[in-house]
Design an enzyme around this catalytic site. Structure first.
Site, short mmCIF file in Angstrom:
data_model
loop_
_atom_site.label_atom_id
_atom_site.label_comp_id
_atom_site.label_asym_id
_atom_site.label_seq_id
_atom_site.Cartn_x
_atom_site.Cartn_y
_atom_site.Cartn_z
N TYR A 188 60.25 27.10 10.66
CA TYR A 188 59.05 26.55 11.53
C TYR A 188 60.15 26.47 12.69
CZ TYR A 188 54.46 25.09 12.55
OH TYR A 188 53.35 25.24 13.02
N GLU A 204 62.15 26.34 20.14
CA GLU A 204 63.18 26.65 21.18
C GLU A 204 64.72 25.99 20.91
OE1 GLU A 204 63.56 28.64 23.84
OE2 GLU A 204 61.82 29.83 23.32
N HIS A 232 66.09 25.52 17.85
CA HIS A 232 66.76 26.50 16.97
C HIS A 232 67.02 27.86 17.73
CE1 HIS A 232 63.78 24.58 13.89
NE2 HIS A 232 64.72 24.42 13.44
N ASP A 251 70.56 16.35 15.34
CA ASP A 251 70.89 15.71 14.18
C ASP A 251 72.17 15.39 14.06
OD1 ASP A 251 68.24 16.30 12.41
OD2 ASP A 251 68.83 18.11 13.57
N GLN A 263 74.50 14.55 11.07
CA GLN A 263 74.69 15.53 10.27
C GLN A 263 75.64 16.53 10.79
OE1 GLN A 263 71.17 18.06 8.74
NE2 GLN A 263 71.54 19.45 10.53
N SER A 307 60.62 20.39 14.39
CA SER A 307 59.38 21.12 13.44
C SER A 307 58.61 19.87 13.19
CB SER A 307 59.96 21.59 12.05
OG SER A 307 61.11 22.48 12.46
P1 AMP Z 1 66.27 22.02 11.08
O1 AMP Z 1 65.53 23.30 10.70
O2 AMP Z 1 65.35 20.94 11.52
O3 AMP Z 1 67.17 21.49 9.56
O4 AMP Z 1 67.34 22.27 12.15
C1 AMP Z 1 68.28 23.39 11.86
C2 AMP Z 1 69.22 23.22 13.18
O5 AMP Z 1 68.50 23.12 14.38
C3 AMP Z 1 69.83 21.83 12.99
O6 AMP Z 1 71.42 22.13 13.31
C4 AMP Z 1 69.35 20.85 13.93
O7 AMP Z 1 70.32 20.08 14.40
C5 AMP Z 1 69.08 22.08 15.14
N1 AMP Z 1 68.04 21.64 15.93
C6 AMP Z 1 66.67 21.24 15.47
N2 AMP Z 1 66.15 20.61 16.55
C7 AMP Z 1 67.07 20.80 17.85
C8 AMP Z 1 66.72 20.43 19.13
N3 AMP Z 1 65.76 20.17 19.61
N4 AMP Z 1 67.74 20.98 19.92
C9 AMP Z 1 68.92 21.45 19.31
N5 AMP Z 1 69.15 21.73 18.02
C10 AMP Z 1 68.11 21.29 17.25
#
Ligand code: AMP
Length: 282
Positions: free
Chosen positions: A32, A35, A37, A150, A153, A186
């Protein structure tokens, strides 16, 4: 762009890239895509010769009663976005592929997972560390890129890579925000219009604490109260934690010496959102 579902095929493809002498950059996601990502993918393009992205909604990192079933998914849209960013391989394994019957091995990172989200989401980081270890073993990236959104994480994965002698460089990227400051996620998709309005207070609270910090305040108690007061104005926001932590260990701190992480988790209706800001002496 190659779309791969099987582990065997993914291993062969990344082995072939390595044989060509290509440096592999890897961006793991739950899909999902937004920007935030995409900013990680752009970094991946910049630092690697080949870019691999994974989309996998990892069940082991969701607790009971969390949003695993309703987590937003749109694989066709995600594929197009990945193509647009020049992704070479999109890895989209099924849950059965990653966790076959009789699966029983988990990775536990200790101290750095105790606080913040580790407290409110027991087992979450065990799921994250496990799936990231598996993905690293399958993809064998030279560089892996994670978002500071995160932050804990990211700290957990840096620790994991170091402790388990993984040959991967873990890079963190700044938080990508909407124009009103809300960190892209997301999960923002769950918010009603009214809740979306309320969500703006999270970044406002972080900014307020940063402002007071920049004026010279160093006490965690004072800084956290400033942030909490901003959150309290909005009745839709239910704070889960508002904490100051050491950037490496995630231990809570009473004072900011050189730098610290101000991290917030809130609930707005059924949605849980997290955000953070780095307080650093100028
Ligand atoms: P997720 O799909 O939420 O598991 O996120 C995948 C990766 O994208 C992880 O490394 C998150 O920290 C990063 N991420 C999610 N949202 C953002 C954001 N707003 N800015 C920068 N990186 C993000």
């Amino acid at each position: 762009m190659k779309v791969i579902e099987s582990i065997k095929e993914m291993k062969e493809a990344s082995q072939a890239l390595r044989a060509e002498g290509k440096k592999i950059a890897f961006v793991p996601t739950m899909g999902y895509l937004h920007e935030g990502h995409l900013s990680l993918m752009r970094k991946g393009r910049e630092v690697g010769d080949a870019l691999i992205v994974s989309i996998f909604v990892n069940p082991t990192q969701f607790g009971k009663g969390e949003d695993l079933e309703r987590y937003p998914r749109d694989i066709e849209r995600d594929k197009e976005l990945c193509k647009g960013e020049g992704v070479d391989i999109l890895f989209v394994p099924s849950v059965r592929e990653i966790y076959p019957e009789n699966y029983q091995t988990y990775v536990d990172v200790e101290d750095v997972t105790k606080n913040l989200c580790g407290t409110s989401r027991p087992g979450h980081f065990r799921g994250v560390a496990t799936v990231v270890t598996k993905l690293f073993n399958i993809v064998r990236p030279d560089i892996a890129i994670f978002g500071e959104k995160d932050f804990q994480q990211l700290a957990v994965i840096k620790r994991l890579a170091l402790d388990l002698n993984m040959d991967v460089e873990v890079i963190g990227m700044p938080i990508f925000r909407e124009s009103d400051g809300l960190a892209m996620s997301s999960r923002n998709n769950y918010l009603s219009q009214e809740e979306r309005g309320a969500a703006r207070s999270i970044y406002r609270a972080l900014r307020r604490a940063k402002e007071v910090f920049d004026e010279g305040e160093r006490s965690a108690g004072v800084l956290l109260n400033e942030a909490r007061r901003v959150l309290e104005i909005c009745p839709l926001i239910e704070p889960e934690y508002v904490k100051l932590a050491d950037m490496g260990t995630m231990e809570y701190v009473d004072r900011v010496e050189e730098e610290a992480l101000l991290a917030i988790a809130v609930r707005i209706g059924k949605t849980r959102l997290i955000d953070n800001i780095i307080l650093r002496k100028m």
